[in-house]
Design a protein around this motif. Structure first.
Motif, mmCIF file in Angstrom:
data_model
loop_
_atom_site.group_PDB
_atom_site.id
_atom_site.type_symbol
_atom_site.label_atom_id
_atom_site.label_comp_id
_atom_site.label_asym_id
_atom_site.label_seq_id
_atom_site.Cartn_x
_atom_site.Cartn_y
_atom_site.Cartn_z
ATOM 1 N N LEU A 57 0.893 -0.959 -0.050
ATOM 2 C CA LEU A 57 -0.062 0.175 -0.046
ATOM 3 C C LEU A 57 0.889 1.037 -0.056
ATOM 4 N N ARG A 77 1.683 2.729 -9.072
ATOM 5 C CA ARG A 77 0.541 2.216 -8.222
ATOM 6 C C ARG A 77 -0.335 1.308 -9.037
ATOM 7 N N ASP A 78 -0.422 1.189 -10.255
ATOM 8 C CA ASP A 78 -1.303 0.109 -10.660
ATOM 9 C C ASP A 78 -0.721 -1.198 -10.573
ATOM 10 N N ALA A 81 -1.485 -2.365 -7.227
ATOM 11 C CA ALA A 81 -2.753 -2.670 -7.074
ATOM 12 C C ALA A 81 -2.688 -4.371 -7.638
ATOM 13 N N LYS A 82 -2.311 -4.582 -8.511
ATOM 14 C CA LYS A 82 -2.233 -5.898 -9.416
ATOM 15 C C LYS A 82 -1.546 -6.884 -8.345
ATOM 16 N N ARG A 84 -1.332 -6.611 -4.946
ATOM 17 C CA ARG A 84 -2.449 -6.726 -3.878
ATOM 18 C C ARG A 84 -3.462 -7.609 -4.182
ATOM 19 N N ASN A 85 -3.841 -7.405 -5.440
ATOM 20 C CA ASN A 85 -4.937 -8.275 -5.846
ATOM 21 C C ASN A 85 -4.599 -9.701 -6.033
ATOM 22 N N TYR A 113 -11.643 -7.225 -9.567
ATOM 23 C CA TYR A 113 -10.314 -6.798 -9.985
ATOM 24 C C TYR A 113 -9.584 -7.476 -10.528
#
Lengths: 252, 402
Positions: A57, A77-78, A81-82, A84-85, A113
């Protein structure tokens, strides 16, 4: 064995106004698959900052972080996010479920997501399985306000597991729960850990940390101690003891 | 994200706050509704004017004679005797894309039949006249070229004349007296009603122009020439060619005639309704913009309210663009649904107006399309800033937000 988490000389400096806040000052830590680690420390010890970085994060300002062999300390950032998912499941102190949304839909949410684009039926099946793992299959269509705190936290755990992550990150998961429910949640974690899931948990309660296998204590942004848990507690036994004690009180 | 998933999310989010969603949509509903209602009313009005102009005939080009000036005295418009039957023949033979022509001579006279009398317009025309004016014969038939050549005493009469002189009687075959000359009625025209200037078009007696010029008025010049162009596109070319041809034939220094087309008349007649529709449209667009601002406002509130939800979604792997799309689709759904309801409301309002005032109203399909597209567009424009703001949130702070 390749570590799930490999932190090398991690630093985090916040530039806020005049003074720089050095929250994490050189933490190196390896966590192997199947470990169950408690990260402890008083407030301001840097444990939350460290957790945010482990959870992708936040990015460290110095050092390197390998998650599952992948250098994630430089991702944007993106890409974060990937990661984290796909690789991390989060469990929060405040449960953080979507209100007015059923347990099943809450658990399905991370798959929305997911880049694999699973068909709707498959999503539902996986969410159902996940709820079964935490013993809540019967409550799939309940909304958060129809569930107790412990049940809500189980839904959150099911949500964290649904994308089959390499790592379960729990931030004070028992902070909002009473002692009996806390033990129940620790029982869920122990069961998952026994099944091979790597768990890193932040807590400030010593007796909760005793359910884990290894305790890392932070102070002033550095690791103070890092040792295996001696006389580890078993949630099932503790729960039984607690119930006997309650029984005894009632009989007396 | 899947294609449909964000729409489901948006629908669910909007259903959660039904009252608020409805009130937000109200701005767009009223905006689109007033656009559609005002367009329907003005389109109905201009359609009515256009119909009147169209009742003049199809693709009509009219040549009027010019001004008569003699010794410093200037006669009014159309007073000069300059147009002849030969001009008519020349136009028919030499101008391309001309399908029909009729020289016109007009006079008001007292006529007699069945012991009754009536003052009406006596018009000399060629047999092409009904075709040019797009005017059907209800009963009997139009006189023929043979009648024109033989200067026949035949007449085709309008509905008003029938009502005045041939009460409860079939006029075809009956006799009509014009200036003591008996004319045989061979046909009755369909009723055409009032023209753009409020004149009763059915109050008319049509006879061959030769009969008019030789038997009744004894003259050699015609008042005007009606020409029918082959198509709407040919009208301007026909107008130019007639002008060139007649200037050449008349050889006068000044142009002693005027050529008017139906298109020009149409433009003049519809200019008022056009100004009205622009004004109404402008006012209605302002209310549409206000509706858009309402959506932006509510979306900003919604983003702030749902900061924690955004944080959760980001923590489990939603990218900024996923959040952007989610909120953008919510805004577009709000405005598009509002737009559709507005179209229904606007059409209903137009119908109600039409019912109570008797004004004709007409909702053009193009405007329904424009309303749909612009309401969706308003959703995108007003939803973009709030959605962008949501997508830029820091997940850590969003999760901590109380």
């Amino acid at each position: 064995m390749q570590p799930v988490i490999k932190l090398a000389e991690i630093h985090k400096v916040y530039h806020t106004g005049e003074v720089d806040v050095h929250a994490v000052r050189g933490v190196s830590l390896d966590i192997l698959p199947g470990e169950f680690v408690a990260v402890m420390g008083s407030s301001g010890s840097g444990k939350s900052t460290l957790m945010n970085m482990i959870g992708c994060l936040d990015r460290p300002t110095g050092g390197t972080y390998f998650l599952d062999g992948l250098d994630v300390s430089t991702l944007d950032r993106d890409q974060c996010a990937k990661i984290r998912n796909a690789k991390i499941g989060f469990v929060f102190q405040g449960f953080n479920l979507l209100s007015r949304t059923t347990a099943l839909e809450n658990v399905e949410m991370p798959m929305l997501y997911n880049h694999a684009h699973l068909p709707a039926a498959e999503q539902k099946k996986r969410a159902q399985n996940s709820l079964e793992l935490v013993g809540l299959a019967q409550r799939a269509d309940h909304k958060p306000n129809q569930l107790s705190g412990g049940q809500q936290q189980r839904v959150a755990i099911a949500r964290a597991l649904v994308n089959q992550p390499s790592l379960l990150l729990a931030d004070e998961p028992t902070g909002n729960l009473d002692s009996q429910t806390s033990i129940e949640i620790m029982g869920v974690f122990q069961k998952l850990n026994d099944a091979g899931i790597t768990i890193v948990m932040v807590t400030h309660e010593l007796d909760i940390a005793r359910y884990t296998r290894r305790t890392v204590i932070l102070r002033d942004g550095k690791i103070l101690t890092d040792e295996p848990v001696r006389d580890r507690l078993n949630a099932e036994t503790e729960l039984k003891n607690l119930k006997q004690a309650q029984e005894a009180v009632r009989l007396a | 994200m899947r294609i449909l998933a964000p729409f489901k999310l948006a629908a669910r989010a909007l259903r959660r706050n039904k009252m608020r969603s409805l009130l937000t949509m109200l701005g767009v509903i009223i905006g689109v509704g007033s656009v559609i209602a005002s367009v329907s009313i003005t389109t109905g009005a201009s359609k009515q004017v256009e119909d009147k102009v169209a009742s003049l005939g199809q693709n009509v080009v009219t040549v009027f004679s010019g001004n008569f000036t003699s010794g410093g005295m200037r006669g009014g418009w159309g007073s000069a005797p300059t147009l002849t039957v030969e001009d008519t023949t020349a136009i028919k033979n030499e101008v391309a894309n001309v399908v029909a022509v009729s020289p016109e001579v007009r006079d008001r006279m007292q006529i007699l039949a069945n012991g009754l009398n009536w003052n009406t317009q006596i018009q000399g025309e060629s047999p092409d006249y009904p075709q040019i004016r797009d005017w059907d014969i209800a009963n009997g038939a139009m006189f023929t070229d043979a009648d024109v050549r033989s200067i026949a005493k035949v007449a085709v009469i309008g509905k008003t004349v029938v009502d005045q002189l041939f009460i409860n009687q079939d006029p075809v075959g009956e006799t009509l007296i014009i200036r003591n000359i008996p004319f045989k009625v061979v046909g009755v025209l369909e009723s055409k009603g009032f023209n753009l200037f409020g004149q009763d078009q059915d109050d008319i007696v049509i006879i061959p122009y030769t009969s008019h010029m030789r038997r009744i008025t004894k003259r050699i010049f015609v008042n005007s020439i009606m020409v029918q162009a082959a198509s709407k596109d040919a009208i301007n070319q026909v107008q130019d060619d007639i002008t060139t041809l007649l200037r050449d034939r008349h050889k006068s220094a000044e142009q002693d005639f005027t050529v008017r087309t139906q298109l020009e008349l149409m433009a003049m007649a519809t200019s008022t309704t056009r100004i009205m529709s622009v004004l109404l449209g402008a006012i209605a667009s302002v209310s549409l913009i206000v509706g858009g601002i309402g959506i932006m406002n509510i979306m900003l509130v919604s983003v702030t309210e749902r900061t924690r939800e955004i944080g959760i979604r980001m923590a489990v792997g939603a990218r900024g663009r996923d959040i952007l799309i989610q909120f953008l689709i919510e805004a577009v759904t709000l405005s598009a649904v509002g737009g559709i309801m507005g179209i229904a409301l606007g059409m209903a309002a137009a119908k109600i107006t039409s019912h109570f005032t008797g004004w004709p109203t007409l909702t053009p399909y193009a405007w329904i399309g424009i309303a749909c597209v612009s309401s969706a567009g308003i959703g995108i424009v007003s939803g973009f800033y709030p959605a962008w703001k949501a997508s830029r949130l820091d997940p850590i702070e969003a999760l901590r937000y109380e």
